[in-house]
Enzyme design. Structure first.
Site, PDB file in Angstrom:
ATOM      1  N   ASP A 162       8.093  66.911  -1.312  1.00 19.06           N
ATOM      2  CA  ASP A 162       6.746  66.952  -1.903  1.00 19.06           C
ATOM      3  C   ASP A 162       6.517  68.213  -2.738  1.00 19.06           C
ATOM      4  O   ASP A 162       5.407  68.454  -3.211  1.00 19.06           O
ATOM      5  CB  ASP A 162       5.673  66.852  -0.812  1.00 19.06           C
ATOM      6  CG  ASP A 162       5.772  67.980   0.206  1.00 19.06           C
ATOM      7  OD1 ASP A 162       6.638  68.865   0.034  1.00 19.06           O
ATOM      8  OD2 ASP A 162       4.983  67.979   1.169  1.00 19.06           O
TER       9      ASP A 162
ATOM     10  N   ASP B 283       5.138  95.801 -29.003  1.00 18.98           N
ATOM     11  CA  ASP B 283       4.050  95.177 -28.248  1.00 18.98           C
ATOM     12  C   ASP B 283       4.480  95.107 -26.787  1.00 18.98           C
ATOM     13  O   ASP B 283       5.654  95.292 -26.465  1.00 18.98           O
ATOM     14  CB  ASP B 283       3.769  93.779 -28.808  1.00 18.98           C
ATOM     15  CG  ASP B 283       2.317  93.355 -28.618  1.00 18.98           C
ATOM     16  OD1 ASP B 283       1.598  94.022 -27.853  1.00 18.98           O
ATOM     17  OD2 ASP B 283       1.919  92.337 -29.218  1.00 18.98           O
TER      18      ASP B 283
ATOM     19  N   GLY C  38       2.906  84.252 -32.074  1.00 20.99           N
ATOM     20  CA  GLY C  38       1.826  84.219 -33.066  1.00 20.99           C
ATOM     21  C   GLY C  38       1.408  85.613 -33.538  1.00 20.99           C
ATOM     22  O   GLY C  38       1.128  85.817 -34.726  1.00 20.99           O
TER      23      GLY C  38
ATOM     24  N   GLU D 207       6.707  71.391  -1.685  1.00 22.64           N
ATOM     25  CA  GLU D 207       6.435  72.599  -0.900  1.00 22.64           C
ATOM     26  C   GLU D 207       7.738  73.359  -0.663  1.00 22.64           C
ATOM     27  O   GLU D 207       8.812  72.759  -0.629  1.00 22.64           O
ATOM     28  CB  GLU D 207       5.805  72.223   0.450  1.00 22.64           C
ATOM     29  CG  GLU D 207       4.401  71.664   0.314  1.00 22.64           C
ATOM     30  CD  GLU D 207       3.787  71.316   1.668  1.00 22.64           C
ATOM     31  OE1 GLU D 207       4.469  71.518   2.698  1.00 22.64           O
ATOM     32  OE2 GLU D 207       2.637  70.847   1.683  1.00 22.64           O
TER      33      GLU D 207
ATOM     34  N   LYS E 199      -5.999  92.563 -35.861  1.00 22.46           N
ATOM     35  CA  LYS E 199      -5.742  91.179 -35.425  1.00 22.46           C
ATOM     36  C   LYS E 199      -6.956  90.620 -34.709  1.00 22.46           C
ATOM     37  O   LYS E 199      -7.631  91.330 -33.965  1.00 22.46           O
ATOM     38  CB  LYS E 199      -4.532  91.174 -34.461  1.00 22.46           C
ATOM     39  CG  LYS E 199      -4.266  89.852 -33.767  1.00 22.46           C
ATOM     40  CD  LYS E 199      -3.147  89.984 -32.725  1.00 22.46           C
ATOM     41  CE  LYS E 199      -3.658  89.770 -31.322  1.00 22.46           C
ATOM     42  NZ  LYS E 199      -2.602  89.766 -30.301  1.00 22.46           N
TER      43      LYS E 199
HETATM   44  C1  R5P Z   1      -2.176  90.708 -26.610  1.00 17.02           C
HETATM   45  O1  R5P Z   1      -3.091  91.500 -26.505  1.00 17.02           O
HETATM   46  C2  R5P Z   1      -0.765  91.055 -26.236  1.00 17.02           C
HETATM   47  O2  R5P Z   1      -0.553  92.429 -26.239  1.00 17.02           O
HETATM   48  C3  R5P Z   1       0.237  90.401 -27.157  1.00 17.02           C
HETATM   49  O3  R5P Z   1       0.012  90.860 -28.470  1.00 17.02           O
HETATM   50  C4  R5P Z   1       0.092  88.897 -27.140  1.00 17.02           C
HETATM   51  O4  R5P Z   1      -0.203  88.460 -25.865  1.00 17.02           O
HETATM   52  C5  R5P Z   1       1.350  88.223 -27.627  1.00 17.02           C
HETATM   53  O5  R5P Z   1       1.169  86.835 -27.495  1.00 17.02           O
HETATM   54  P1  R5P Z   1       1.643  85.845 -28.641  1.00 17.02           P
HETATM   55  O6  R5P Z   1       3.109  86.097 -28.852  1.00 17.02           O
HETATM   56  O7  R5P Z   1       1.341  84.486 -28.092  1.00 17.02           O
HETATM   57  O8  R5P Z   1       0.819  86.150 -29.850  1.00 17.02           O
END
Ligand code: R5P
Length: 312
Positions: free
Chosen positions: A38, A218, A225, A40, A192
Protein backbone atom coordinates in the site's frame (compact mmCIF):
# COMPACT_ATOMS: atom_id res chain seq x y z
CA UNK A 1 37.14 7.88 14.22
CA UNK A 2 35.37 7.51 17.51
CA UNK A 3 33.38 4.28 17.82
CA UNK A 4 30.49 6.26 19.28
CA UNK A 5 29.75 7.91 15.90
CA UNK A 6 27.02 6.55 13.61
CA UNK A 7 26.04 8.14 10.27
CA UNK A 8 22.96 7.02 8.34
CA UNK A 9 22.87 7.63 4.59
CA UNK A 10 19.16 8.31 4.23
CA UNK A 11 17.19 7.11 1.17
CA UNK A 12 17.20 10.62 -0.38
CA UNK A 13 21.01 10.84 -0.54
CA UNK A 14 22.52 7.33 -0.66
CA UNK A 15 25.56 8.32 -2.77
CA UNK A 16 26.36 11.44 -0.78
CA UNK A 17 25.86 9.57 2.50
CA UNK A 18 28.35 6.88 1.49
CA UNK A 19 30.84 9.53 0.34
CA UNK A 20 30.54 11.34 3.68
CA UNK A 21 31.17 8.09 5.58
CA UNK A 22 34.21 7.34 3.40
CA UNK A 23 35.68 10.70 4.36
CA UNK A 24 34.97 9.98 8.02
CA UNK A 25 36.62 6.58 7.70
CA UNK A 26 33.52 4.72 8.87
CA UNK A 27 30.95 2.43 7.26
CA UNK A 28 27.43 3.87 6.87
CA UNK A 29 25.14 2.74 9.69
CA UNK A 30 22.92 -0.09 8.46
CA UNK A 31 19.17 -0.05 8.03
CA UNK A 32 16.53 -1.66 5.87
CA UNK A 33 13.63 0.24 4.38
CA UNK A 34 10.74 -2.04 3.52
CA UNK A 35 7.86 -0.75 1.42
CA UNK A 36 4.49 -2.46 1.81
CA UNK A 37 2.09 -3.00 -1.12
CA UNK A 38 0.00 0.00 0.00
CA UNK A 39 3.05 2.28 -0.16
CA UNK A 40 3.69 2.53 3.60
CA UNK A 41 7.29 2.06 4.71
CA UNK A 42 8.93 0.38 7.66
CA UNK A 43 12.49 1.09 8.75
CA UNK A 44 14.58 -1.37 10.74
CA UNK A 45 18.14 -0.69 11.91
CA UNK A 46 20.56 -3.54 11.23
CA UNK A 47 23.07 -2.57 13.92
CA UNK A 48 23.08 -1.09 17.43
CA UNK A 49 22.98 2.68 18.01
CA UNK A 50 22.51 2.47 21.78
CA UNK A 51 24.41 5.27 23.49
CA UNK A 52 25.80 6.50 20.15
CA UNK A 53 26.09 9.98 18.60
CA UNK A 54 23.85 9.54 15.55
CA UNK A 55 23.64 11.63 12.35
CA UNK A 56 20.90 11.10 9.78
CA UNK A 57 21.74 12.50 6.36
CA UNK A 58 18.53 13.10 4.46
CA UNK A 59 17.63 15.98 2.15
CA UNK A 60 13.94 16.80 2.04
CA UNK A 61 14.13 17.20 -1.72
CA UNK A 62 11.30 16.13 -4.05
CA UNK A 63 9.32 14.00 -3.44
CA UNK A 64 9.37 16.09 -0.25
CA UNK A 65 6.65 14.30 1.69
CA UNK A 66 8.28 10.90 1.10
CA UNK A 67 11.72 12.10 2.11
CA UNK A 68 10.40 13.87 5.21
CA UNK A 69 8.58 10.72 6.30
CA UNK A 70 11.69 8.58 5.74
CA UNK A 71 13.63 11.01 7.95
CA UNK A 72 10.98 10.77 10.67
CA UNK A 73 10.94 6.98 10.52
CA UNK A 74 14.74 6.69 10.66
CA UNK A 75 14.89 9.10 13.58
CA UNK A 76 12.13 7.23 15.38
CA UNK A 77 13.94 3.93 14.94
CA UNK A 78 17.16 5.49 16.29
CA UNK A 79 15.40 7.00 19.32
CA UNK A 80 13.67 3.75 20.16
CA UNK A 81 16.98 1.90 19.77
CA UNK A 82 18.61 4.11 22.39
CA UNK A 83 20.62 6.69 20.40
CA UNK A 84 22.24 9.12 22.85
CA UNK A 85 22.23 12.16 20.54
CA UNK A 86 20.45 12.66 17.24
CA UNK A 87 21.39 15.23 14.59
CA UNK A 88 19.61 15.74 11.27
CA UNK A 89 21.88 16.56 8.34
CA UNK A 90 19.64 18.10 5.67
CA UNK A 91 21.71 19.32 2.73
CA UNK A 92 18.51 20.59 1.08
CA UNK A 93 15.37 21.72 2.90
CA UNK A 94 12.08 21.38 1.05
CA UNK A 95 9.47 24.15 1.39
CA UNK A 96 12.21 26.62 2.37
CA UNK A 97 11.07 28.99 -0.37
CA UNK A 98 7.72 29.36 1.38
CA UNK A 99 9.10 31.56 4.12
CA UNK A 100 6.60 34.34 3.40
CA UNK A 101 2.84 34.09 3.57
CA UNK A 102 0.52 35.12 0.78
CA UNK A 103 -2.84 36.67 1.73
CA UNK A 104 -4.73 33.96 3.68
CA UNK A 105 -1.97 31.54 2.67
CA UNK A 106 -0.11 28.84 4.57
CA UNK A 107 3.48 29.30 5.76
CA UNK A 108 5.09 26.22 4.23
CA UNK A 109 8.57 26.71 5.66
CA UNK A 110 7.23 26.84 9.22
CA UNK A 111 4.97 23.82 8.67
CA UNK A 112 7.82 21.79 7.16
CA UNK A 113 10.13 22.80 10.04
CA UNK A 114 7.51 21.80 12.62
CA UNK A 115 7.08 18.40 10.97
CA UNK A 116 10.85 17.76 10.87
CA UNK A 117 11.05 18.66 14.56
CA UNK A 118 8.60 15.93 15.46
CA UNK A 119 11.53 13.60 14.71
CA UNK A 120 13.04 15.03 17.94
CA UNK A 121 16.44 15.61 16.37
CA UNK A 122 18.38 17.82 18.76
CA UNK A 123 20.21 19.76 16.10
CA UNK A 124 20.17 20.32 12.36
CA UNK A 125 22.99 20.81 9.88
CA UNK A 126 21.78 22.63 6.73
CA UNK A 127 23.57 23.80 3.59
CA UNK A 128 22.75 27.09 1.82
CA UNK A 129 19.12 27.09 2.87
CA UNK A 130 17.03 29.38 0.68
CA UNK A 131 16.95 32.17 3.25
CA UNK A 132 18.73 32.84 6.52
CA UNK A 133 15.28 33.40 8.05
CA UNK A 134 14.67 29.64 7.77
CA UNK A 135 16.69 29.14 10.94
CA UNK A 136 14.00 31.04 12.83
CA UNK A 137 11.38 28.49 11.69
CA UNK A 138 13.13 25.81 13.77
CA UNK A 139 13.14 25.60 17.56
CA UNK A 140 16.17 23.29 17.49
CA UNK A 141 19.61 24.84 16.94
CA UNK A 142 20.79 24.99 13.34
CA UNK A 143 24.29 24.92 11.90
CA UNK A 144 23.90 26.59 8.53
CA UNK A 145 26.85 25.65 6.30
CA UNK A 146 27.75 27.17 2.95
CA UNK A 147 28.99 25.60 -0.27
CA UNK A 148 29.89 29.01 -1.76
CA UNK A 149 33.70 28.63 -1.36
CA UNK A 150 33.50 25.12 -2.88
CA UNK A 151 31.48 26.33 -5.88
CA UNK A 152 33.68 29.40 -6.34
CA UNK A 153 36.73 27.15 -6.50
CA UNK A 154 35.02 24.86 -9.03
CA UNK A 155 33.90 27.82 -11.16
CA UNK A 156 37.22 29.68 -11.19
CA UNK A 157 38.80 27.69 -14.08
CA UNK A 158 35.76 28.46 -16.27
CA UNK A 159 35.71 32.21 -15.66
CA UNK A 160 37.71 34.60 -17.84
CA UNK A 161 39.14 37.70 -16.09
CA UNK A 162 36.40 39.89 -17.60
CA UNK A 163 33.61 38.00 -15.79
CA UNK A 164 30.93 39.55 -13.61
CA UNK A 165 29.08 37.77 -10.80
CA UNK A 166 25.33 38.12 -11.35
CA UNK A 167 22.52 37.66 -8.83
CA UNK A 168 19.48 36.60 -10.89
CA UNK A 169 17.15 38.19 -8.32
CA UNK A 170 17.31 40.30 -5.17
CA UNK A 171 17.30 37.24 -2.92
CA UNK A 172 20.62 36.12 -4.41
CA UNK A 173 22.48 39.41 -3.86
CA UNK A 174 24.22 38.39 -0.63
CA UNK A 175 25.32 35.13 -2.19
CA UNK A 176 26.61 37.01 -5.26
CA UNK A 177 28.50 39.35 -2.98
CA UNK A 178 30.18 36.37 -1.29
CA UNK A 179 31.18 34.88 -4.67
CA UNK A 180 32.42 38.28 -5.90
CA UNK A 181 34.57 38.69 -2.79
CA UNK A 182 36.15 35.24 -3.12
CA UNK A 183 36.73 35.54 -6.88
CA UNK A 184 37.63 39.27 -6.80
CA UNK A 185 35.08 40.07 -9.49
CA UNK A 186 32.53 42.88 -9.85
CA UNK A 187 28.86 42.08 -9.42
CA UNK A 188 25.50 42.95 -10.90
CA UNK A 189 21.93 41.88 -10.32
CA UNK A 190 18.79 41.23 -12.34
CA UNK A 191 15.36 42.61 -11.43
CA UNK A 192 13.08 39.56 -11.42
CA UNK A 193 9.42 39.06 -10.70
CA UNK A 194 7.74 35.68 -10.38
CA UNK A 195 4.21 35.26 -11.62
CA UNK A 196 3.86 31.52 -10.91
CA UNK A 197 5.92 28.46 -10.05
CA UNK A 198 6.95 28.16 -13.69
CA UNK A 199 6.89 31.77 -14.90
CA UNK A 200 9.35 34.50 -14.07
CA UNK A 201 10.16 37.77 -15.83
CA UNK A 202 13.35 39.84 -15.77
CA UNK A 203 12.99 43.61 -16.09
CA UNK A 204 16.55 44.83 -16.36
CA UNK A 205 20.03 44.63 -14.93
CA UNK A 206 21.75 46.84 -12.36
CA UNK A 207 25.54 46.94 -12.72
CA UNK A 208 27.86 46.95 -15.70
CA UNK A 209 27.71 43.70 -17.68
CA UNK A 210 28.51 45.15 -21.12
CA UNK A 211 31.13 42.95 -22.82
CA UNK A 212 31.54 40.83 -19.66
CA UNK A 213 30.92 37.10 -19.15
CA UNK A 214 28.11 36.66 -16.58
CA UNK A 215 28.62 34.18 -13.78
CA UNK A 216 25.07 33.68 -12.47
CA UNK A 217 24.85 32.39 -8.90
CA UNK A 218 21.74 31.24 -7.04
CA UNK A 219 20.80 28.95 -4.18
CA UNK A 220 18.88 26.58 -6.45
CA UNK A 221 17.87 25.75 -9.97
CA UNK A 222 14.41 24.25 -10.11
CA UNK A 223 12.61 24.76 -13.44
CA UNK A 224 15.43 26.90 -14.88
CA UNK A 225 13.01 29.79 -15.39
CA UNK A 226 15.06 32.19 -13.28
CA UNK A 227 18.27 31.47 -15.19
CA UNK A 228 16.43 31.70 -18.51
CA UNK A 229 14.97 35.10 -17.65
CA UNK A 230 18.32 36.35 -16.37
CA UNK A 231 20.09 35.18 -19.53
CA UNK A 232 17.62 37.18 -21.64
CA UNK A 233 18.08 40.34 -19.57
CA UNK A 234 21.87 39.97 -19.64
CA UNK A 235 21.90 39.55 -23.41
CA UNK A 236 19.76 42.69 -23.77
CA UNK A 237 22.24 44.53 -21.51
CA UNK A 238 25.15 43.60 -23.80
CA UNK A 239 26.74 40.76 -21.79
CA UNK A 240 28.91 38.18 -23.52
CA UNK A 241 27.93 34.54 -23.97
CA UNK A 242 28.20 31.70 -23.13
CA UNK A 243 27.33 32.09 -19.45
CA UNK A 244 28.53 30.21 -16.39
CA UNK A 245 26.02 29.26 -13.67
CA UNK A 246 26.53 27.97 -10.13
CA UNK A 247 23.81 26.79 -7.75
CA UNK A 248 24.01 24.78 -4.56
CA UNK A 249 20.84 22.79 -5.16
CA UNK A 250 20.08 21.30 -8.56
CA UNK A 251 16.45 20.17 -8.58
CA UNK A 252 15.88 19.95 -12.35
CA UNK A 253 12.10 20.10 -11.96
CA UNK A 254 9.56 20.22 -14.77
CA UNK A 255 11.05 21.44 -18.07
CA UNK A 256 14.44 22.30 -16.57
CA UNK A 257 16.57 20.08 -18.83
CA UNK A 258 14.82 21.43 -21.93
CA UNK A 259 15.20 25.02 -20.73
CA UNK A 260 18.90 24.56 -20.00
CA UNK A 261 19.50 22.90 -23.38
CA UNK A 262 18.15 26.04 -25.08
CA UNK A 263 20.47 28.47 -23.23
CA UNK A 264 24.02 29.55 -24.13
CA UNK A 265 25.73 27.91 -21.16
CA UNK A 266 29.43 27.15 -20.86
CA UNK A 267 29.02 25.44 -17.48
CA UNK A 268 26.34 24.76 -14.85
CA UNK A 269 28.01 23.94 -11.56
CA UNK A 270 26.02 22.45 -8.72
CA UNK A 271 26.56 20.38 -5.60
CA UNK A 272 25.21 16.91 -4.86
CA UNK A 273 22.94 18.19 -2.06
CA UNK A 274 20.07 16.73 -4.09
CA UNK A 275 20.55 13.34 -5.70
CA UNK A 276 19.97 13.88 -9.41
CA UNK A 277 21.48 12.28 -12.46
CA UNK A 278 23.13 15.44 -13.69
CA UNK A 279 23.71 14.16 -17.22
CA UNK A 280 26.27 15.33 -19.76
CA UNK A 281 28.14 18.68 -19.76
CA UNK A 282 27.64 21.56 -19.30
CA UNK A 283 26.48 20.16 -15.93
CA UNK A 284 29.29 19.63 -13.43
CA UNK A 285 28.78 18.42 -9.87
CA UNK A 286 31.05 19.43 -6.97
CA UNK A 287 30.50 17.17 -3.98
CA UNK A 288 29.76 18.56 -0.52
CA UNK A 289 30.85 15.25 1.07
CA UNK A 290 34.01 16.77 2.58
CA UNK A 291 32.07 19.78 3.93
CA UNK A 292 29.48 17.57 5.62
CA UNK A 293 32.09 15.12 6.92
CA UNK A 294 34.05 18.02 8.41
CA UNK A 295 30.89 19.41 10.06
CA UNK A 296 29.92 16.00 11.48
CA UNK A 297 33.47 15.34 12.74
CA UNK A 298 33.65 18.70 14.50
CA UNK A 299 30.14 18.42 15.92
CA UNK A 300 30.91 14.94 17.21
CA UNK A 301 34.02 16.31 18.95
CA UNK A 302 32.21 19.43 20.22
CA UNK A 303 34.48 21.67 18.15
CA UNK A 304 33.37 24.98 16.56
CA UNK A 305 31.93 25.05 13.04
CA UNK A 306 31.99 28.80 12.65
CA UNK A 307 34.25 28.91 9.57
CA UNK A 308 31.95 26.47 7.74
CA UNK A 309 28.90 28.64 8.26
CA UNK A 310 27.05 30.61 5.61
CA UNK A 311 25.31 33.93 5.87
CA UNK A 312 24.25 35.13 9.26
C1 R5P B 1 14.05 32.00 -5.71
O1 R5P B 1 13.98 32.94 -4.94
C2 R5P B 1 15.22 31.06 -5.72
O2 R5P B 1 16.35 31.64 -5.14
C3 R5P B 1 15.56 30.61 -7.12
O3 R5P B 1 15.91 31.74 -7.89
C4 R5P B 1 14.39 29.92 -7.77
O4 R5P B 1 13.71 29.16 -6.85
C5 R5P B 1 14.83 29.05 -8.92
O5 R5P B 1 13.70 28.38 -9.41
P1 R5P B 1 13.47 28.22 -10.97
O6 R5P B 1 14.68 27.53 -11.52
O7 R5P B 1 12.22 27.40 -11.07
O8 R5P B 1 13.28 29.59 -11.52
Amino acid sequence: MNDRLRVFAGPANPRLGVAVCERLGIAPAGYECHRFPDGEIEIALTGSVRGRDVYILQATSPPVEQHVFELLMLADACRRAGAARLTGVMPYVGYARQERRSVRGSLGARVAAAVVETSRVERLILVDAHSSTLEACFDVPVDHLTAVPLLAGAAAPHLPPESVVVAPDLGAVRRARDFARILRLPMAFVHKTRTSGEEVAAHGVTGNVQGRVPFIVDDMLSTGGTIEAAAGALRAAGAREPLVVAVTHLLLAGRAREVLAGLPLARVLATDSVEVDAGPPPLEVATIAALLADAIRRHHRDEPLVDLRGRA
